[in-house]
Design an enzyme around this catalytic site. Structure first.
Site, short mmCIF file in Angstrom:
data_model
loop_
_atom_site.label_atom_id
_atom_site.label_comp_id
_atom_site.label_asym_id
_atom_site.label_seq_id
_atom_site.Cartn_x
_atom_site.Cartn_y
_atom_site.Cartn_z
N ASP A 78 0.82 -1.21 0.00
CA ASP A 78 0.00 0.00 0.00
C ASP A 78 0.85 1.26 0.00
OD1 ASP A 78 -2.09 -1.82 0.22
OD2 ASP A 78 -3.25 -0.48 1.50
N CYS A 119 0.94 -8.34 4.75
CA CYS A 119 0.54 -6.94 4.63
C CYS A 119 -0.94 -6.74 4.37
CB CYS A 119 1.42 -6.24 3.61
SG CYS A 119 3.09 -5.97 4.27
N LYS A 121 -3.93 -6.06 2.58
CA LYS A 121 -5.09 -6.77 2.04
C LYS A 121 -4.86 -8.27 1.97
CE LYS A 121 -6.37 -2.66 1.73
NZ LYS A 121 -5.05 -2.15 2.12
N GLU A 442 -6.76 5.07 -0.26
CA GLU A 442 -6.38 5.60 1.05
C GLU A 442 -5.89 7.04 0.91
OE1 GLU A 442 -5.02 1.52 3.37
OE2 GLU A 442 -3.47 2.85 2.60
N SER A 468 -4.99 5.00 5.38
CA SER A 468 -3.92 4.10 5.80
C SER A 468 -3.95 3.99 7.32
CB SER A 468 -2.57 4.67 5.35
OG SER A 468 -1.51 4.07 6.05
#
Length: 556
Positions: A78, A119, A121, A442, A468
């Site tokens: 991300d 991480c 997802k 995000e 985030s």
């Protein structure tokens, strides 16, 4: 066993021929086939070490009499995807991961699974797959990154994002910015604060799908390798006892997860992921439940970005089991639930003491008497929106100011960076929801720019997108219904007065019913931003943030 369909009898000779081609011996083919879902890749810092974890899991499975077979899962970073079109592809991978794992597990008739995520997802996607498949499964993550240091102070990924804002505001030099850049991420692992990845790895432990230490043992510690070996051995016990994900991830287990979410001060993304995972387990987890749980759950941890402690300190203080033990002094957890350890929650947390009362506050001395996340409702968000209350400055728990309206992240960020946003403003970023984005980006860069320019105590940001886990400040996301489907956030106009009261769980804008209806009658839906490929399919099926942005199968 499930694998009998490809390993037993004359009819399975063609399948056995292909298993022979893998180099498997007759003895290996006759053992339980354990799929190991490896999320290893070379672009995500939290996943670059997963090959080591996978090898340790394989060792554990073999030690306990199983045959380990590895197959892959994708994972997006991300942080690297942040602030550009790549962020549209982050949340959507959650469902790709769940779907592709389901396909691989079903196609190859594995008897059990060991999920190796780390991480953002990747963790919920694999939890969704586990709940959907409902075959014996255990999780072991790659572990958190160690914090960096600048000027003798610990720093993490949120520090570099805010440093960019500080540089743009003339508060630090380019040399200092470069120092942050080189020091905030010093090791492999998921970013070191209570951001989304670590939140979900910790909550996996709470749900009972991972062994103790899964959420907190740093990626670079040898204990992480030992944990992976134990997970590989434990899956064979779960298979023998036929303990499956839906036996573990019960409604009571999800309530435990929500309770610990509040106690730990987890990322607001947990409010998207927990309902989605529960949905796959056949459980409806209404986000409204979060406020009921928050009202009686004290917030005991202020890890970055809410405070100056990091997951490595939480690990040293006793980890998730120590926090659970502390919270259970108030009888807020269901402790008779079976977990992947083969034992109950009560058995798991017994004797796990709080070794650092600054990192894990005692229930008698919490950071706040209510939980770290709040669900707000009002005419701006009739279905709901979410804020990480534990990361909001006290003076911003109640705020009133004029709306500064933007229809995409880029326009809002430009306005912040060029000084057009001033103290008192409420930044509205819309058409960034699950459908409207599409992909629900995000808004870390805008919130970090606000903090970096010293406006965190005077400016709020509201969006139908999300945040985030590294975001702090009065950042209110997941506004539902979203703008793309005609939610009231689409009807807000420049200068409208926005009223936020986090303690009262309310969010409104000043407008008469007549004017609201006039604006609604004039509103017209926008053409989709993307009309081909996976994002177009995703946008056509995804639901709103308050439902976990789950995909809804069209009714025929």
């Amino acid at each position: 066993m499930r694998s009998d369909v490809i390993t037993k009898g004359t009819k399975s000779a063609p399948q056995r021929a292909l298993l022979n081609a893998l180099g498997l011996t007759k003895e290996e083919i006759e053992r339980p086939l354990v799929g190991i879902v490896s999320s290893k890749n070379d672009i995500v810092p939290g996943h670059m070490n997963l090959d080591k974890i996978v090898e340790a899991v394989k060792t554990g499975v073999s030690m306990a009499g199983g045959t380990p077979i590895v197959f892959p899962a994708i994972a997006v970073c991300d942080g690297i995807a942040m602030g550009h079109q790549g962020m549209k592809y982050s949340l959507v991978t959650r469902d790709l991961i769940a779907d592709s794992t389901e396909a691989m597990a079903m196609a190859h008739a594995f008897d059990a699974l060991v999920m190796v995520p780390n991480c953002d997802k990747n963790v919920p996607g694999l939890l969704m797959a586990a709940a959907r498949l409902n075959i014996p499964t255990i999780f072991v993550s790659g572990g958190p990154m160690l914090a960096g240091k600048v000027d003798g102070c610990k720093v993490s990924f949120s520090s570099i994002s805010e440093a960019v804002g500080a540089f743009n505001g003339g508060k630090i030099t380019e040399e200092k910015l470069e120092e942050f850049e080189s020091k905030v991420c010093p090791t492999c692992g998921s970013c070191s604060g209570m951001y989304t990845a670590n939140s979900m790895n910790c909550l996996t432990e709470v749900l009972g799908m991972a062994l103790g230490g899964n959420g907190t043992i740093p990626a670079v510690y040898s204990d992480r390798i030992k944990l992976a070996k134990h997970a590989g051995m434990k899956i064979m016990e779960l298979l023998e006892r036929n303990i499956r994900p839906r036996d573990v991830m019960t409604e009571a287990a999800f309530k435990n997860a929500l309770t610990m979410d509040m106690a730990l001060g987890c990322s607001t993304n947990s409010m998207l992921h927990l309902p989605a995972i529960a949905h796959e387990a056949g459980i409806e987890l209404n986000v409204d439940m979060a406020n009921e749980i928050s009202a009686k759950t004290p917030n005991l941890c202020h890890l970055a970005p809410a405070g100056h402690n990091y997951v490595e300190e939480l690990n040293e203080a006793g980890g998730i089991y120590a926090v659970m033990n502390e919270i259970n002094k108030l009888n807020l957890l269901s402790t008779d639930l079976i977990t992947c350890t083969g034992k109950t929650v009560a058995e798991n947390i017994k004797g796990c003491i709080n070794k650092n009362k600054e990192v894990i506050r005692p229930v008698e001395n919490p950071y706040s008497t209510t939980g770290g996340i709040a669900i707000l409702k009002g005419n701006l968000a009739p279905d709901s929106c979410v804020v990480k209350r534990s990361a909001v400055a006290p003076e911003m728990l109640k705020h009133e100011g004029p709306a500064r309206v933007f229809d995409c992240e880029e326009d809002a960020l430009n306005a912040i960076n060029t000084g057009k946003i001033v103290a008192g403003d409420v930044v509205i970023i819309r058409y960034e929801g699950p459908k409207g984005g599409p992909g629900m980006r995000e808004m870390l860069n805008p919130t970090s720019a606000i903090m970096g320019r010293g406006l965190g105590g005077s400016v709020a940001l509201i969006t139908d997108g999300r945040f985030s886990g590294a975001t702090r400040g009065a950042a209110i996301g997941h506004v539902s219904p979203e703008a793309a489907v005609g939610g009231n956030i689409a009807l807000v106009e420049e200068g409208d007065i926005i009223k936020i009261d986090i303690e009262a769980n309310s969010i409104d804008f000043e407008i008469s019913e007549e004017e609201l209806e006039r604006r609604r009658s004039n509103w017209k839906p926008r053409q989709p931003k993307i009309t081909t490929g996976y994002l177009a399919r995703y946008a056509s099926m995804v639901t709103s943030g308050n439902r976990g942005a789950i995909l809804e199968i069209p009714k025929f």
